[in-house]
Design an enzyme around this catalytic site. Structure first.
Site, PDB file in Angstrom:
ATOM      1  N   ARG A  38     -71.720 -21.437  33.169  1.00 50.87           N
ATOM      2  CA  ARG A  38     -73.006 -21.094  33.795  1.00 50.87           C
ATOM      3  C   ARG A  38     -73.461 -19.698  33.379  1.00 50.87           C
ATOM      4  O   ARG A  38     -74.661 -19.448  33.221  1.00 50.87           O
ATOM      5  CB  ARG A  38     -72.930 -21.196  35.324  1.00 50.87           C
ATOM      6  CG  ARG A  38     -74.234 -20.776  36.005  1.00 50.87           C
ATOM      7  CD  ARG A  38     -74.316 -21.133  37.471  1.00 50.87           C
ATOM      8  NE  ARG A  38     -73.140 -20.762  38.236  1.00 50.87           N
ATOM      9  CZ  ARG A  38     -72.734 -19.515  38.487  1.00 50.87           C
ATOM     10  NH1 ARG A  38     -73.444 -18.485  38.048  1.00 50.87           N
ATOM     11  NH2 ARG A  38     -71.645 -19.280  39.172  1.00 50.87           N
ATOM     12  N   TYR A  90    -100.637 -27.603  33.858  1.00 48.35           N
ATOM     13  CA  TYR A  90     -99.621 -28.503  34.404  1.00 48.35           C
ATOM     14  C   TYR A  90     -99.560 -28.364  35.931  1.00 48.35           C
ATOM     15  O   TYR A  90     -99.437 -27.254  36.464  1.00 48.35           O
ATOM     16  CB  TYR A  90     -98.262 -28.175  33.780  1.00 48.35           C
ATOM     17  CG  TYR A  90     -97.193 -29.137  34.176  1.00 48.35           C
ATOM     18  CD1 TYR A  90     -97.283 -30.485  33.845  1.00 48.35           C
ATOM     19  CD2 TYR A  90     -96.089 -28.717  34.907  1.00 48.35           C
ATOM     20  CE1 TYR A  90     -96.298 -31.380  34.217  1.00 48.35           C
ATOM     21  CE2 TYR A  90     -95.102 -29.610  35.277  1.00 48.35           C
ATOM     22  CZ  TYR A  90     -95.217 -30.936  34.933  1.00 48.35           C
ATOM     23  OH  TYR A  90     -94.241 -31.822  35.311  1.00 48.35           O
ATOM     24  N   ASP A 161     -96.899 -21.503  27.959  1.00 42.26           N
ATOM     25  CA  ASP A 161     -96.321 -22.846  27.999  1.00 42.26           C
ATOM     26  C   ASP A 161     -96.967 -23.615  26.853  1.00 42.26           C
ATOM     27  O   ASP A 161     -98.153 -23.936  26.890  1.00 42.26           O
ATOM     28  CB  ASP A 161     -96.615 -23.502  29.346  1.00 42.26           C
ATOM     29  CG  ASP A 161     -96.024 -24.918  29.454  1.00 42.26           C
ATOM     30  OD1 ASP A 161     -95.770 -25.556  28.409  1.00 42.26           O
ATOM     31  OD2 ASP A 161     -95.836 -25.390  30.589  1.00 42.26           O
ATOM     32  N   LYS A 186     -90.267 -33.385  26.701  1.00 41.72           N
ATOM     33  CA  LYS A 186     -91.411 -34.048  26.080  1.00 41.72           C
ATOM     34  C   LYS A 186     -91.187 -34.218  24.576  1.00 41.72           C
ATOM     35  O   LYS A 186     -90.294 -34.934  24.183  1.00 41.72           O
ATOM     36  CB  LYS A 186     -92.691 -33.251  26.402  1.00 41.72           C
ATOM     37  CG  LYS A 186     -92.801 -32.853  27.884  1.00 41.72           C
ATOM     38  CD  LYS A 186     -92.975 -34.036  28.813  1.00 41.72           C
ATOM     39  CE  LYS A 186     -92.893 -33.679  30.306  1.00 41.72           C
ATOM     40  NZ  LYS A 186     -93.722 -32.598  30.755  1.00 41.72           N
TER      41      LYS A 186
HETATM   42  C1  PLP Z   1     -93.685 -31.699  31.750  1.00 42.64           C
HETATM   43  C2  PLP Z   1     -94.251 -30.352  31.649  1.00 42.64           C
HETATM   44  C3  PLP Z   1     -93.636 -29.263  32.305  1.00 42.64           C
HETATM   45  C4  PLP Z   1     -92.413 -29.429  33.184  1.00 42.64           C
HETATM   46  O1  PLP Z   1     -91.303 -29.826  32.462  1.00 42.64           O
HETATM   47  P1  PLP Z   1     -90.097 -30.672  33.092  1.00 42.64           P
HETATM   48  O2  PLP Z   1     -89.162 -30.817  31.961  1.00 42.64           O
HETATM   49  O3  PLP Z   1     -90.682 -31.963  33.587  1.00 42.64           O
HETATM   50  O4  PLP Z   1     -89.551 -29.881  34.232  1.00 42.64           O
HETATM   51  C5  PLP Z   1     -94.198 -28.008  32.141  1.00 42.64           C
HETATM   52  N1  PLP Z   1     -95.317 -27.829  31.407  1.00 42.64           N
HETATM   53  C6  PLP Z   1     -95.938 -28.840  30.795  1.00 42.64           C
HETATM   54  C7  PLP Z   1     -97.162 -28.566  29.991  1.00 42.64           C
HETATM   55  C8  PLP Z   1     -95.432 -30.142  30.892  1.00 42.64           C
HETATM   56  O5  PLP Z   1     -96.056 -31.148  30.264  1.00 42.64           O
END
Ligand code: PLP
Length: 359
Positions: A38, A90, A161, A186
């Site tokens: 961890r 998001y 992001d 994703k």
């Molecule tokens: C899915 C997503 C997240 C969150 O990610 P997880 O792996 O589901 O926790 C954050 N930002 C965007 C743009 C996303 O599509």
């Protein structure tokens, strides 16, 4: 490996220098010499982190999910810090920021990130600018270079992001951002079979802060997930190439379909984000959205599709279509559908969509 193109780096980065070509799944909580997983990490995480870091031009830290990475980035902010965040973005990120603001932990200004001047005037006195580009679900494009320059001049750090773009289509650290985060769940993982997140920082100090937050929040990735995400990354370039080529075809045909009232895809020359995406990205991506006449028609499309799958999430090999009904109207139009374009034959996808739109 910086002299190599990103497609090549994605194939080769993070491999062990001896022994197996692919880093193995190491299932261990502790080590004789390294200490505790961890806190210190594990060879399986490190292989994934090395590969993403090589693509981003920074130092990467893997997390148990995209949200774990996002929460860890926000964690060190002092109480009362001013954060400029996305009005369109998001849902869970916006929710997390809003909850922290409601609890008095942050002062939040939620701004349309595609409106550069509005974002920059909100950055006065801010500690952090949170950018998402392209935005979910409207695939809007932020002017990342100008935002980074202006935010830094105002004294704010910039976090991006870049999940929709992947590390191959956009390099936020090069454009001036301090940290870039991805939901590796994703496109990076790419097969809808894992949850993982990754945050990459420009400086070792920021990376150390992320690693510290991961350890104290316990936001650690699983070994199998890190292994699978790295395997996904190896094929990201070809998956994206196929997905975005098909997205361009679908966007163009949807734009002239009588049952469609608007299409959101930065690859369309008429799209408001087109010029910016052409300037700041290496491709327009595999995400698009469109509107039908009303919510009933949008729901009907989801019920009728047979090749596209009606499901949430994005970035997998299978094409997904989703109603964005959960968004309040000021964020997204009521009859909005979002498509994550996968690897099926584009003519099969189009016939399916066309039939679903015709009723
Ligand atoms: C899915 C997503 C997240 C969150 O990610 P997880 O792996 O589901 O926790 C954050 N930002 C965007 C743009 C996303 O599509």
């Amino acid at each position: 490996m910086s002299e190599l193109s990103p497609e090549t780096v994605a194939v080769h980065a993070g491999r062990p220098s001896e022994g197996p070509l692919s880093p193995p799944v190491v299932l261990a909580s502790n080590y004789r010499t390294y200490g505790y997983t961890r806190e210190e990490g594990s060879p399986t995480w490190e292989a994934f982190e090395a590969a993403v870091g090589a693509l981003e031009g920074g130092e990467s830290v893997a997390f148990g999910s995209g949200m774990a990475a996002i929460a860890a980035v926000l964690e060190p902010l002092p109480v009362g810090a001013r954060v400029v965040g996305p009005a369109v973005g998001y849902t869970v990120t916006r929710g997390l920021l809003a909850e922290r603001a409601a609890a008095g932990r942050l002062e939040l200004a939620s701004i349309d990130l595609t409106d550069t001047d509005a974002v920059l005037s909100a950055c006065e006195g801010a500690a952090l600018l949170w950018v998402e580009t392209p935005t979910n679900p409207l695939v809007g494009i932020a002017e990342l270079d100008r935002l980074c320059e202006g935010a830094h001049a105002a004294g704010a750090a910039v976090v991006v992001d870049a999940t929709f773009a992947t590390p191959l289509l956009q390099r936020p650290l090069e454009l001036g951002a301090d940290v870039v985060v991805h939901s590796a769940t994703k496109f990076i993982g790419g097969h809808s079979d894992l949850l993982l997140g990754v945050a990459s920082a420009k400086t070792p100090e920021r990376a150390a802060a992320l690693r510290h937050a991961r350890g104290t929040l316990g936001a650690t990735p699983g070994a199998l997930e890190a292994f699978l995400a790295l395997r996904g990354l190896r094929t990201l370039a070809v998956r994206l190439e196929r997905g975005q080529a098909s997205a361009a075809v679908l966007a163009e045909r949807l734009a002239s379909h009588p049952a469609v009232s608007a299409v959101y895809y930065p690859g369309l020359p008429s799209d408001p984000g087109h010029e910016r995406a052409a300037r700041l990205m290496n491709g327009f991506g595999a995400m698009l959205a469109f509107e039908t006449a009303d919510a009933t028609a949008a729901d009907a499309v989801c019920e009728r599709v047979r090749v596209l799958t009606h499901a949430t999430s994005l970035g997998g090999v299978e094409t997904l279509i989703e109603r964005r009904a959960r968004y309040p109207e000021e964020v997204a139009p009521e009859a909005l559908l979002r498509i994550s374009v996968g690897l099926e034959d584009v003519e099969d996808l189009w016939r399916d969509l066309d039939r679903a739109l015709a009723g």
